[in-house]
Each structure stands twice: as structure tokens, then as C-alpha cells.
Design an enzyme around this catalytic site. Structure first.
Site, short mmCIF file in Angstrom:
data_model
loop_
_atom_site.label_atom_id
_atom_site.label_comp_id
_atom_site.label_asym_id
_atom_site.label_seq_id
_atom_site.Cartn_x
_atom_site.Cartn_y
_atom_site.Cartn_z
N HIS A 25 0.84 -1.20 0.00
CA HIS A 25 0.00 0.00 0.00
C HIS A 25 0.87 1.24 0.00
CE1 HIS A 25 0.45 1.70 4.10
NE2 HIS A 25 0.70 0.45 4.45
N CYS A 26 0.34 2.33 -0.57
CA CYS A 26 1.01 3.61 -0.51
C CYS A 26 0.20 4.53 0.40
CB CYS A 26 1.21 4.21 -1.90
SG CYS A 26 -0.31 4.38 -2.87
N ALA A 27 0.18 5.82 0.14
CA ALA A 27 -0.47 6.75 1.06
C ALA A 27 -1.98 6.58 1.11
CB ALA A 27 -0.13 8.19 0.67
N THR A 28 -2.58 6.16 0.00
CA THR A 28 -4.05 6.04 -0.02
C THR A 28 -4.55 4.77 -0.71
OG1 THR A 28 -4.15 7.28 -2.12
CG2 THR A 28 -4.36 8.55 -0.08
N ARG A 29 -3.67 3.97 -1.31
CA ARG A 29 -4.12 2.87 -2.15
C ARG A 29 -3.59 1.50 -1.69
NH1 ARG A 29 -3.48 5.27 -8.29
NH2 ARG A 29 -3.43 7.45 -7.72
#
Length: 618
Positions: A25-29
Site C-alpha cells: 500500500h502507498c499513502a491512499t491505495r
């Protein structure tokens, strides 16, 4: 337990845990690498109110969640039984070259995105503290905080060694050791000694060695990790089971570390310098044009996850050149979407839009634009375009000003501190500030005056009272669909009246207002209601579902029954309708819209039953 239901829904729509090759995952996904992307149901997942958007890009199935993505990621991992030891997808996966490259880069960098951003922010704040005279570089306070902010970048080869090893399917601890060798004090000392005049040359088994400073470098360790993982796989393939657990790692470090210092490192460093100086050459030719292009297209790249292709280049610029011009240019692109969201917040009369805009502004200021883009500006279209246009103009100003960032971090309000030159505030910093403020204000003004449909922002003329509006609540939960997008010409044309459609997430239809049941089809797939204020509503579950008879439908009311808000009207078997091949888009039509002052949609891209859906004027 809060996110377990959402995790289960996500797993069911990505084809189950057996279909997952890797998940980061990244900041929102959530970023899934799926074995068979055909098994994923993107459209079905989009209807879940806990999901902002689903994007298929770069060989990944990306589920946009929002700021609480880490909690959802943990819930999905728990449900799917994924662990840190779960094998990752490798670079040999099928897909086009660009998709594989984006997948590799995002897979390597996303695991430490949070600390990467935090380190950059702390570096920027320290630069601000020095300029303002709050700290001095020889103070103990500064040294401790500087070590905290710089540790990740100094030892970046170790961190990249670990994440690259996992991404390439090898032992991450082996590749981390290789990264450690690149930044070992003995090698740093050898590099410093080699820079002295008349220094004696070093060799490895008689082969001359060129020592370089690999602290903060990106490309050498990634290439070295790939070589090590390839060697490890060959060792595991040919070595006897009794010895391969320690002989395979032995071969990896004994071969890869010297090979990196002899060949991989110098070649990768040369490539790094070529990339940095090549970008700098293009930027120097027309900095305002580079700024305008990047400012306009950055958010488009973010939508498809393509922005990860530029992240290594920014880090590489700082490692090679000591500064980067791309990071400041992208700040107006971020602020352009924040400004558009501010315009929506100030102009909209829809309470839900206003609430979503308020939270999205706060997230956008700190560099997280996905909630604003997917929840507001992109669905409304014009605000997104205004944000990109403003980003282009602001980016052009920043490029023309020659603004630089002196430490890496993802674009947010603190990037301005990272743009403070070592010698103190100058015109380049002011150019970055002006470009960012121009993008923020321009997109905000354009969106305020021209970004929203007139029906949703109409002001009271000459102080006169506007006609009273009657609210129709959502009779079901799901994704809101414009009526002209419904796959039925009769509904889409508005022939039966104005309204909207919902793709339901469950099989319940409830009363959208207080009134009575005016009609009920024999097949129970559609129902007509009359509100106490005279609004006539037709709710038609699915398209052409009359052909199914009353099998999937159950009515809980009869014609003439009195209903109140939230009363259960119908239930339907959602799975059976889909299995029969019918579209679940459910038109909610104001049957007597011709005799009203107009109908407007007040819901955003998704809605919960009982939330405002339509406003009927007069």
C-alpha cells in the site's frame, strides 16, 4: 475489527486470496498484483462505500481507500493470511515494459513511503529553523534531529536492498547486507582516501577498483539486488537441500558485493549521472515549459499510478546534483487540486459534498490528493480540469523561477521549507511560493464561479427567496450514476422524468420520504410512491428485470400502504439478477418532474440509504 467487513468485500472482488500474488500500500491505495486480473470485479468493488475508486494501471489492481489505508491493508492481510514471508510477484510477470517498470518501482518504494515523507518534512523544518535563527548547525539539538532526518537517505541502499530483495523474490536480508556493504564505514573511508591527491589505487584480486560514495544512491543497489536474487534462485535450484540455506547466501554476497564495486556500481552511477544531467539539460532549455507540462500532467499520472516512475528520478537528482527541480514544480499541481476542492467547499449547497471537501482539503495540504480527486474534482470534471490548468500555470512560474528542493519528500505544504536554499531565502524560494499560491487561488476561483452545475449552486436572485426544495432521500446504498449513463434509452433520455440511478450494494429498497405506495408492478421489480408534499417517484430495480418475473423480488408493502422514511419496501436477490445477466443500475425517477421547477442530484459518487439523493424545486 472495524475494517474486517471491508477487507472481506475487497478480497471477494479481487478473486479471493488465491488470486493475490502480492499486496502493498502507498499513502491512499492498496496495490494488488493479481495472478489473473480477469477474476477481479472492479465495477462491483467501486460500489462499496468504503472504496473511493478502483484503478487498473501499471500491471496493478489499485484500490483507493483514503488516509486509513494502512488499517485496511492490515485487515486484508489478516483475512487473506498474507505475511511478510509471502512470496512477492517478480519482474518476470507478464505485462508491457512500462507496466512492469511501474510495478517494480512502486513495489520497492511504497513499503517505506511514510518514513520517506516524514524524513523529508523534518529536513525541511530544520532548514527553516536554521534560516530563522532558531537553531545553529553546531548545536546538539540540530545534530540529533539532523541524524534522525538524514538516516534514511544516508543508509538508503540498506532500505532499498531489503525492499528490492522482496520485490525480486529473493531473501531481503541478503540484499540488505549488500546495501550495507555499499555504505560500510570502511568503504566510505576508502572513497574519501581515493579523493586525496596522489592516493594509491586499490584492487580486488588484481582488478582495479573505483570507490564511489553510494550513500543516498538508488540505482546501484536495485541492480545489485536483482543480480543477487537471480544468483540465489540458481543456487537454490542446483545446491543440495542440506547446504543451500547458507551456501546460496554465501554465493550471493561473495559474488554480488565485489561485482557491484567493480562493474554494477560504476555503471549504475554513470547511468544515474546521465539521467540527472539529461533531465537537467532538458529543464535548462525551457524551464517554464517543463514546469507547465509537469504541473498539468502530474495529477493525471497519479490517477493511473504512473507517478512512481518519476520518484526514483527525483531522489537520484538529489543524490547526484544535491538538489531537484522536479519536486517544486509538482507542488502547484497538488495545490491546484486543493484549490479546486476549496472552490467546491465554498460554493456547493450539498452538505455531503461540503463535508467531503472539508476533509479532502486537509488531506491535500499534506500531499494526499486522491480523496479530493476521486471523490470530488474528477467526478465533477471541470474542477479537475481547472486544477490541472492552474497547476500548469503555477508550474510554469516555478520552473521560470528556478526553484529547487534540497531534500526529498512527497509534495505538501512542508515542501516549501525543503526549498530553502543553503545560503538563505532568495528569489527561487519566492518563485516557488508564488507559483503554488497562484495555482491554489486560480483553481479555487475558477471552480467557485464555473466548476459546479448551476442547479447546485444557484444563489437567491435580488434577495428574493428561492422556491422551496423537497428532498428525496436515497432508497438504497450504492454508487450514484447519472441518468444519461443508464443502459436503457427510455430512462437515459429522461422520457419518464428527471432523476438519477444507483448501482445497489445490497438487496434492500427503503422509503425515500413519508407518503404512500401509489403503484406496485406485478413482478415487484418496480414501485411508485407519492410523497406528502406531492413528489411522485418511480424506483425501478435493474434494467429489463421485468423479464425475470417476481422470482428475485419480494414486496413488503401493498398499493395504498402508508410509509415513513426508511420503511422497507422491497428486497431483491442481487446475486441472482447478476447471474441472469441483467444490469443492476436502478433508476430513481421523479415522475412528475415536468410540473416542478427542476430536479438536481445532491449526492456525490456514492450514497448510503437515507442520505439526501435528489432535490425537487417547487
Amino acid at each position: 475489527m472495524e475494517y474486517q467487513a471491508l477487507a472481506k468485500a475487497i478480497l471477494s472482488h479481487v478473486g479471493g486470496k488465491a488470486n493475490i500474488s502480492s499486496l502493498v500500500h502507498c499513502a491512499t491505495r492498496l496495490r494488488f498484483k493479481l495472478k489473473d486480473i480477469q477474476k477481479a470485479d472492479a465495477e462491483g468493488l467501486k460500489t462499496n462505500p468504503g472504496v473511493i475508486m478502483v484503478v487498473e494501471s501499471g500491471g496493478q489492481f489499485q484500490v483507493v481507500i483514503g488516509n486509513h489505508v494502512n488499517a485496511v491493508w492490515q485487515a486484508v492481510r489478516q483475512e487473506a493470511g498474507l505475511t511478510d514471508e509471502t512470496p512477492a510477484a517478480t519482474a518476470e510477470d507478464k505485462g508491457n515494459l512500462l507496466g512492469r517498470l511501474i510495478d517494480i518501482v512502486s513495489g520497492i518504494f511504497t513499503p517505506f513511503i511514510g518514513i520517506l515523507a516524514a524524513s523529508g518534512i523534518l529536513k525541511g523544518l530544520l532548514a527553516l529553523a536554521i534560516v530563522c535563527g532558531w537553531l545553529t548547525t553546531d548545536s546538539g539539538t540540530y545534530k540529533i534531529w539532523f541524524a534522525a532526518s538524514d538516516a534514511l537517505f544516508f543508509f538508503l541502499p540498506l532500505v532499498l536492498g531489503y525492499t528490492a530483495g522482496k520485490k525480486f523474490g529473493g531473501s531481503p536480508f541478503v540484499t540488505m547486507v549488500i546495501g550495507g556493504a555499499l555504505t560500510h564505514p570502511l568503504m566510505i573511508s576508502a572513497f574519501n582516501a581515493s579523493q586525496a591527491a596522489g592516493a594509491a589505487s586499490e584492487s580486488f584480486l588484481g582488478i582495479p577498483v573505483t570507490f564511489l560514495n553510494y550513500s543516498g544512491s538508488v540505482i546501484p543497489i536495485i541492480l545489485a539486488a536483482w543480480v543477487s536474487c537471480w544468483l540465489e534462485k540458481q543456487g537454490n535450484r542446483f545446491l543440495h537441500a542440506a547446504v543451500k540455506n547458507f551456501f546460496a547466501p554465501l554465493i550471493c554476497i561473495a559474488v554480488t558485493v565485489p561485482l557491484t564495486f567493480l562493474i554494477i556500481g560504476p555503471v549504475a552511477t554513470w547511468l544515474s549521472q546521465m539521467l540527472a544531467h539529461g533531465y537537467q539539460t532538458i529543464y535548462t532549455l525551457a524551464p517554464w515549459l517543463a514546469g507547465a507540462a509537469l504541473g498539468a500532467l502530474w495529477q493525471v499520472c497519479v490517477i493511473f499510478g504512473l507517478h512512481w516512475g518519476l520518484v526514483p528520478l527525483m531522489i537520484n537528482n538529489i543524490a547526484v546534483l544535491g538538489q531537484d527541480t522536479m519536486l517544486p514544480i509538482l507542488l502547484p499541481a497538488v495545490f491546484g487540486q486543493v484549490g479546486a476542492t476549496m472552490g467546491i467547499f465554498l460554493r456547493t449547497r450539498d452538505a455531503r459534498q461540503k463535508m467531503l471537501a472539508g476533509s479532502s482539503i486537509a488531506a491535500g495540504i499534506f500531499g494526499i490528493t486522491e480523496p479530493a480527486v476521486y471523490g470530488l474534482t474528477l467526478p465533477l470534471r471541470r474542477p479537475f480540469i481547472f486544477g490541472c490548468v492552474a497547476g500548469a500555470i503555477g508550474g510554469g512560474i516555478v520552473g521560470f523561477s528556478g526553484s529547487h528542493a534540497y531534500s526529498f519528500g512527497f509534495d505538501n505544504i512542508f515542501t516549501l521549507a525543503q526549498m530553502i536554499p543553503p545560503g538563505g531565502v532568495d528569489a527561487t524560494l519566492w518563485g516557488g511560493i508564488i507559483g503554488s499560491v497562484v495555482a491554489l487561488l486560480l483553481s479555487g476561483v475558477l471552480t467557485f464561479f464555473a466548476g459546479l452545475p448551476k442547479a447546485s449552486v444557484a444563489a437567491e436572485p435580488d434577495g428574493a427567496a428561492m422556491p422551496a426544495e423537497k428532498t428525496v432521500l436515497a432508497p438504497m446504498s450504492g454508487t450514484v450514476l447519472a441518468l444519461d449513463q443508464v443502459p436503457d434509452a427510455t430512462f437515459a433520455s429522461g422520457l419518464l422524468g428527471q432523476g438519477v440511478a444507483i448501482i445497489p450494494q445490497d438487496g434492500r429498497v427503503v422509503a425515500p420520504f413519508a407518503g404512500e405506495v401509489a403503484s406496485l408492478f406485478a413482478t415487484k421489480h418496480a414501485i411508485g410512491l407519492l410523497s406528502d408534499s406531492g413528489v411522485e417517484v418511480l424506483i425501478h430495480v435493474g434494467i429489463d428485470t421485468v423479464k425475470l418475473g417476481d422470482g428475485p423480488f419480494t414486496a413488503h408493502v401493498q398499493v395504498g400502504d402508508r410509509v415513513n422514511v426508511g420503511d422497507l419496501l422491497l428486497e431483491f436477490d442481487r446475486a441472482a439478477i447478476l447471474a441472469a445477466g441483467y444490469d443492476l443500475a436502478t433508476p430513481i425517477i421523479i415522475s412528475n418532474s415536468d410540473s416542478t421547477g427542476g430536479v438536481r442530484t445532491v449526492a456525490a459518487t456514492s450514497v448510503q440509504a437515507g442520505m439526501p439523493l435528489l432535490a425537487v424545486v417547487g
